[in-house]
Motif scaffolding. Sequence first.
Motif, PDB file in Angstrom:
ATOM      1  N   UNK A  24       0.604  -1.273   0.050  1.00  0.00           N
ATOM      2  CA  UNK A  24       0.087   0.063   0.046  1.00  0.00           C
ATOM      3  C   UNK A  24       0.796   1.381  -0.060  1.00  0.00           C
ATOM      4  N   UNK A  25       2.179   1.151  -0.321  1.00  0.00           N
ATOM      5  CA  UNK A  25       3.084   2.315  -0.527  1.00  0.00           C
ATOM      6  C   UNK A  25       3.694   2.522   0.657  1.00  0.00           C
ATOM      7  N   UNK A  26       3.512   1.681   1.759  1.00  0.00           N
ATOM      8  CA  UNK A  26       4.194   2.047   2.924  1.00  0.00           C
ATOM      9  C   UNK A  26       4.934   0.867   3.284  1.00  0.00           C
ATOM     10  N   UNK A  27       6.027   1.287   4.111  1.00  0.00           N
ATOM     11  CA  UNK A  27       6.989   0.210   4.747  1.00  0.00           C
ATOM     12  C   UNK A  27       6.313  -1.020   5.559  1.00  0.00           C
ATOM     13  N   UNK A  28       6.551  -2.139   5.364  1.00  0.00           N
ATOM     14  CA  UNK A  28       6.167  -3.189   6.194  1.00  0.00           C
ATOM     15  C   UNK A  28       7.068  -3.280   7.168  1.00  0.00           C
ATOM     16  N   UNK A  29       6.837  -2.928   8.512  1.00  0.00           N
ATOM     17  CA  UNK A  29       7.724  -3.233   9.641  1.00  0.00           C
ATOM     18  C   UNK A  29       7.228  -4.391  10.488  1.00  0.00           C
ATOM     19  N   UNK A  30       8.230  -5.339  10.849  1.00  0.00           N
ATOM     20  CA  UNK A  30       7.955  -6.126  12.013  1.00  0.00           C
ATOM     21  C   UNK A  30       8.740  -5.880  13.093  1.00  0.00           C
ATOM     22  N   UNK A  31       8.249  -5.951  14.305  1.00  0.00           N
ATOM     23  CA  UNK A  31       8.861  -5.829  15.515  1.00  0.00           C
ATOM     24  C   UNK A  31       8.836  -7.198  16.542  1.00  0.00           C
ATOM     25  N   UNK A  32       9.434  -7.070  17.562  1.00  0.00           N
ATOM     26  CA  UNK A  32       9.347  -8.501  18.304  1.00  0.00           C
ATOM     27  C   UNK A  32       8.481  -8.202  19.294  1.00  0.00           C
ATOM     28  N   UNK A  33       9.138  -7.723  20.753  1.00  0.00           N
ATOM     29  CA  UNK A  33       8.503  -6.983  21.901  1.00  0.00           C
ATOM     30  C   UNK A  33       7.531  -5.965  21.854  1.00  0.00           C
ATOM     31  N   UNK A  34       6.460  -6.083  22.752  1.00  0.00           N
ATOM     32  CA  UNK A  34       5.537  -5.298  22.724  1.00  0.00           C
ATOM     33  C   UNK A  34       6.131  -3.652  22.830  1.00  0.00           C
ATOM     34  N   UNK A  35       7.181  -3.453  23.743  1.00  0.00           N
ATOM     35  CA  UNK A  35       7.814  -2.307  24.017  1.00  0.00           C
ATOM     36  C   UNK A  35       8.363  -1.617  22.711  1.00  0.00           C
ATOM     37  N   UNK A  36       8.951  -2.476  21.799  1.00  0.00           N
ATOM     38  CA  UNK A  36       9.516  -2.080  20.516  1.00  0.00           C
ATOM     39  C   UNK A  36       8.511  -1.613  19.456  1.00  0.00           C
ATOM     40  N   UNK A  37       7.394  -2.754  19.471  1.00  0.00           N
ATOM     41  CA  UNK A  37       6.048  -2.128  18.725  1.00  0.00           C
ATOM     42  C   UNK A  37       5.604  -0.954  19.149  1.00  0.00           C
ATOM     43  N   UNK A  38       5.359  -0.428  20.288  1.00  0.00           N
ATOM     44  CA  UNK A  38       4.822   0.612  20.620  1.00  0.00           C
ATOM     45  C   UNK A  38       5.790   1.811  20.155  1.00  0.00           C
ATOM     46  N   UNK A  39       7.212   1.599  20.335  1.00  0.00           N
ATOM     47  CA  UNK A  39       8.009   2.737  20.101  1.00  0.00           C
ATOM     48  C   UNK A  39       8.011   2.964  18.361  1.00  0.00           C
ATOM     49  N   UNK A  40       8.095   1.744  17.659  1.00  0.00           N
ATOM     50  CA  UNK A  40       8.069   2.111  16.403  1.00  0.00           C
ATOM     51  C   UNK A  40       6.757   2.660  15.834  1.00  0.00           C
ATOM     52  N   UNK A  41       5.708   2.255  16.424  1.00  0.00           N
ATOM     53  CA  UNK A  41       4.342   3.066  16.235  1.00  0.00           C
ATOM     54  C   UNK A  41       4.463   4.542  16.325  1.00  0.00           C
ATOM     55  N   UNK A  42       4.808   4.961  17.413  1.00  0.00           N
ATOM     56  CA  UNK A  42       5.039   6.242  17.794  1.00  0.00           C
ATOM     57  C   UNK A  42       5.982   7.026  16.712  1.00  0.00           C
ATOM     58  N   UNK A  43       7.075   6.281  16.235  1.00  0.00           N
ATOM     59  CA  UNK A  43       7.854   7.095  15.399  1.00  0.00           C
ATOM     60  C   UNK A  43       7.488   6.983  13.832  1.00  0.00           C
ATOM     61  N   UNK A  44       6.913   5.779  13.299  1.00  0.00           N
ATOM     62  CA  UNK A  44       6.440   5.729  12.207  1.00  0.00           C
ATOM     63  C   UNK A  44       5.107   6.267  11.629  1.00  0.00           C
ATOM     64  N   UNK A  45       4.151   6.465  12.855  1.00  0.00           N
ATOM     65  CA  UNK A  45       2.883   6.975  12.482  1.00  0.00           C
ATOM     66  C   UNK A  45       2.071   6.220  11.489  1.00  0.00           C
TER      67      UNK A  45
END
Length: 303
Positions: A24-45
């Motif tokens: 969909x034109x967006x980067x597909x990002x995979x994360x491991x732990x929930x802390x990193x998932x939350x962090x990446x969502x905050x930065x990537x939006x």
Amino acid sequence: MRKQFIMLIVALTLLNCKDESKSNGKLNVVTTTTMITDLVKNIGGDAINVQGLMGSGVDPHLYKASEGDVSKLVNADVIFFNGLHLEGKLVEVFEKMESPTKKPVALSETLDKSKLIGSDYFASNYDPHVWFDINYFKQFAKRVTQVLIEKDPNNAKVFTDNEAKYLAELDKLQKDVQGVVDALPRKKRILVTAHDAFNYFGEAYRFRVVGLQGLSTATEAGVQDVQKLSNFIIDNDVKAIFVESSVPRRTIEALQAAVKSKGQDIKIGGTLYSDALGDAETIEGTYIGMYRYNIKTIVSALQ
């Protein structure tokens, strides 16, 4: 056998998976732990797609990749993980699928190893629970931003703006946590938990931290460990001990029973979030919310 199984799964997935990268034109990002998932969502939006492998209450020390996880990893543009052997059983998968164009990013590699807490009992010789030092989590945020910009320079402003906002929120978190901690006398700052996940927290806020198990929950606590820690609790007049959301409650209940059998009462002060965040739809389902919840729970129980 385990390694051969992983190699087979990776090979089959590489053959059968359709390349859904940037569908969909967006980067597909995979994360491991929930802390990193939350962090990446905050930065990537909204500029990225994020899939976290681990959910609330999941112990990363023991987590094993499923065939579905391998499929997500193969189709990812970027993979972020903690490192320092926290996700020990996933590292084999990362190694098998690594290529010149796709190298999973261990966020801990951005940290100065000379300042990390060492251990003679853990495979990496470093305590992997670095997110409990907010300064280290800020470095994680900066590294995530850097990698996302490298992969998608067109959204560089989105990533840097989100980073600035999130770092400001982490600054406020640090100030607020320090304010709560300052209300607790130093002699009462003894944190007893199920396993050694809070050493960086203890170092940052001058708590003496004692875990019933070691750094990894793969290590079982024995009868001698329980007896030794129960004596420590009595000798230091500890008011409360704490359960962890990703560790079976029975370990702390056994410790509580041992203390009571020696004629001293000890309460369970609450459940702390250590290796995983809370449910996704709750305040504790975010890193900042988890940290605020933990510190209030700790200080309230120990006062």
